[in-house]
Design an enzyme around this catalytic site. Structure first.
Site, mmCIF file in Angstrom:
data_model
loop_
_atom_site.group_PDB
_atom_site.id
_atom_site.type_symbol
_atom_site.label_atom_id
_atom_site.label_comp_id
_atom_site.label_asym_id
_atom_site.label_seq_id
_atom_site.Cartn_x
_atom_site.Cartn_y
_atom_site.Cartn_z
ATOM 1 N N CYS A 384 0.837 -1.201 0.000
ATOM 2 C CA CYS A 384 0.000 0.000 0.000
ATOM 3 C C CYS A 384 0.876 1.256 0.000
ATOM 4 O O CYS A 384 1.486 1.549 -1.015
ATOM 5 C CB CYS A 384 -1.007 -0.052 1.136
ATOM 6 S SG CYS A 384 -2.498 0.892 0.743
ATOM 7 N N HIS A 510 -3.747 -5.086 0.233
ATOM 8 C CA HIS A 510 -3.190 -5.618 1.492
ATOM 9 C C HIS A 510 -3.216 -7.142 1.475
ATOM 10 O O HIS A 510 -4.159 -7.754 1.991
ATOM 11 C CB HIS A 510 -3.992 -5.105 2.685
ATOM 12 C CG HIS A 510 -3.785 -3.650 2.959
ATOM 13 N ND1 HIS A 510 -2.798 -3.197 3.808
ATOM 14 C CD2 HIS A 510 -4.407 -2.557 2.473
ATOM 15 C CE1 HIS A 510 -2.836 -1.872 3.839
ATOM 16 N NE2 HIS A 510 -3.797 -1.457 3.035
ATOM 17 N N GLU A 512 -1.620 -9.154 3.219
ATOM 18 C CA GLU A 512 -1.516 -9.734 4.567
ATOM 19 C C GLU A 512 -2.882 -10.079 5.162
ATOM 20 O O GLU A 512 -2.969 -10.882 6.090
ATOM 21 C CB GLU A 512 -0.745 -8.771 5.491
ATOM 22 C CG GLU A 512 -1.478 -7.505 5.945
ATOM 23 C CD GLU A 512 -1.414 -6.339 4.946
ATOM 24 O OE1 GLU A 512 -1.141 -6.592 3.748
ATOM 25 O OE2 GLU A 512 -1.669 -5.185 5.361
HETATM 26 N N1 GLN Z 1 -2.080 6.690 2.686
HETATM 27 C C1 GLN Z 1 -2.173 5.933 1.479
HETATM 28 C C2 GLN Z 1 -3.525 6.085 0.821
HETATM 29 O O1 GLN Z 1 -4.476 6.463 1.429
HETATM 30 C C3 GLN Z 1 -1.866 4.468 1.734
HETATM 31 C C4 GLN Z 1 -2.822 3.792 2.643
HETATM 32 C C5 GLN Z 1 -2.316 2.502 3.217
HETATM 33 O O2 GLN Z 1 -1.107 2.257 3.233
HETATM 34 N N2 GLN Z 1 -3.218 1.691 3.732
HETATM 35 O O3 GLN Z 1 -3.657 5.808 -0.343
#
Ligand code: GLN
Length: 539
Positions: A384, A510, A512
């Protein structure tokens, strides 16, 4: 349709006794005996969901396929059961009140005073029964967060009391988890806190059927007898939960303590077959008997509180067992990394994972770490924000776009290589408004991602507002960064790779959140393998 049975799990004496693990372990045993089971978490706080909570407050925010932002215990439930949870599996006081107040505004209670009892308790009961009404589960385990005696928990305990009265005790079980502390000076285990905790539960009209006693030393027969006598329960219903080497030992310990049998007997359900835990045991064996070791750096800004990265840590345990490799995680605070010390900070590592996150604190350290691993061919996995940082680093240091950034960190950057999604631009409310839940992703043939998954169409869970800015696609591809995972509907970039690098993979989703004991995540497996290869080459 057969009747759904309900198991309620409450906790006493202190928090952090591991109710989530006990619930998940019990569910695993019942599932392994052939029952369909799910677990629900009731959280007594007023936030509608933990999505707006700082990870320092609450640990990781876990996301379900249907886009619920939930308590991290749901991650344990999924990792143990290998069955997805949903919106209905996590209920908070905020959600309960929000619903009741909305109904009140619509005139649903016209003329009546709206009160905790019966309106709030009715709504709690409705939420508990919702899962039962899907017909998908024979047994629902409902875990109440917090500790008995908390003001916030009272309506939940009252709802449990009512449900037990309505359904009858043959269809419900009440499990209470307590602490039996060891007093070193006295050389003794003490049962008094347990007695008080049960008394408190009794004051609310709930008699526990089973006590699970968390302890650092074995309870012994006399102590079990004493607890049973003073807490008014059957002698064999005092279950010892002694500290284990890993949380994944707990189902086997609970099997030895017969927790599953106790529940089934109480619910008048057949024991069926002995639990089939072959895959589980094989995983545990590999986890405990690794053939090699790798060191992986976890670069993030919440590293003081590992619960903030719970699912990532567990994914490494699953993937490590699969590869028969001990993954030694080294937590590295991204705020401490600079161009000058990065080589020292990442010295000795066989791979680096850059973690998810929000806001600009520690961002430059993450970018420095990525530059270092990219240039030195050290395996890299970005999740992410970690993937977004890889894109920013590449823009700045390979494409020569000075000051390139995500518009989250710098809204006036000349090169917004990571930008707000169109669908996000008009959103002002914070709660539940990100790109959340499972989305499809098409993989490029021949990519590392495709090799890992062994297929070309996948689905992964998201939680973010920003994305790769497709305006720059060509420049990246020409310079050696490929986009190997794309959302088929929106064209959003979900995976980036540098094919020339031994392992450089960034994912917008994600992974994970989908790794389980029985299904370790394929990218984590490939990343661990890349770290093993890297280490072997060095030696
Ligand atoms: N802050 C980033 C976004 O909103 C990544 C979010 C995250 O790592 N879950 O896109």
């Amino acid at each position: 349709m057969e009747k759904t049975k309900y198991i309620f799990v409450t906790g006493g004496v202190t928090s952090s006794l591991g109710k989530g693990i006990i619930s998940a372990s019990l569910a695993k045993l019942l599932q392994a005996r052939g029952y369909t089971v799910t677990i629900q978490k009731l959280d007594p706080y007023i936030n509608v969901d933990p999505g707006t909570l700082n990870p320092y407050e609450h640990g990781e925010c876990y996301v379900t396929n249907d886009g619920a932002e939930t308590d991290l215990d749901l991650g344990h439930y999924e990792r143990f059961l290998n069955v997805p949870t949903s919106q209905a599996n996590n209920v908070t006081t905020g959600k309960i009140y929000q619903h009741v107040i909305e109904q009140e505004r619509q005139g649903a209670f016209l003329g009546k005073t709206v009160q905790v009892i019966p309106h709030i308790t009715d709504e709690i009961k409705r939420r508990i029964k919702l899962l039962g009404e899907t017909g998908e589960f024979q047994i629902i385990i409902t875990e109440v967060g917090g500790t008995v005696g908390d003001i916030e928990s009272l309506p939940y305990i009252e709802a449990i009391r009512q449900m037990r009265w309505e359904l009858g005790t043959d269809d419900t079980v009440s499990i209470h988890l307590t602490l039996v502390p060891y007093l070193k000076a006295a050389g003794e285990l003490k049962t008094k806190p347990t007695q008080h905790s049960v008394k408190m539960l009794l004051e609310s009209g709930v008699q526990p059927d089973i006590l699970v006693c968390r302890t650092e030393h074995s309870l012994g027969d006399d102590l079990r007898k004493k607890i049973a006598l003073f807490c008014n329960i059957n002698r064999n219903a005092v279950v010892e939960s002694i500290d284990m080497e890993t949380i994944y030992d707990v189902p086997l310990k609970m099997l030895r303590e017969k927790l599953d049998r106790l529940c089934l007997t109480k619910l008048h359900l057949p024991l069926k077959n002995e639990p089939d835990l072959e895959i589980w045991k094989e995983f545990l064996f590999k986890h405990k008997n690794p053939k090699q070791e790798v060191r992986i750096g976890l670069v993030g800004k919440y590293v003081e509180l590992p619960d903030a990265y719970k699912s990532i840590i567990e994914s490494f345990i699953h993937a490590g067992a699969d590869r028969e490799t001990k993954v030694k995680l080294q937590y590295i605070h991204s705020e401490t990394i600079t161009a000058d010390n990065v080589a020292l900070k990442l010295d000795n590592l066989d791979g680096v994972l850059v973690a998810p996150g929000f806001g600009d604190r520690g961002i430059e350290g993450k970018i420095e770490a990525i530059k270092y691993v990219r240039e030195n061919n050290i395996p890299f996995f970005g999740i992410c924000l970690g993937m977004q940082c890889a894109v920013i680093e590449f823009a700045r240091n390979v494409l020569g776009m000075k000051g390139a950034h995500s518009s989250e960190m710098n809204s006036r950057t000349k090169y917004p290589v990571i930008d707000l999604m169109d669908s996000q631009k008009k959103i002002t409310k914070k709660g539940g408004t990100m790109r959340l839940g499972a989305y499809a992703c098409d993989l490029t043939k021949g990519s590392k991602a495709a090799a890992a998954y062994g297929k070309l169409h996948i689905s992964e869970r998201h939680r973010h507002r920003y994305e790769f800015n497709n305006k720059y696609t060509e420049e990246y591809i020409n310079a050696g960064m490929n986009f190997t995972g794309i959302n088929p509907e929106s064209g959003l970039v979900e995976i980036v790779e540098i094919p020339k690098h031994p392992f450089f993979v960034g994912v917008q989703f994600h992974p994970e959140l989908k790794s389980t004991v029985e299904n370790p995540h394929p990218i984590f497996i490939k990343f661990v393998k890349a770290a093993v290869d890297y280490r072997q080459k060095l030696n």
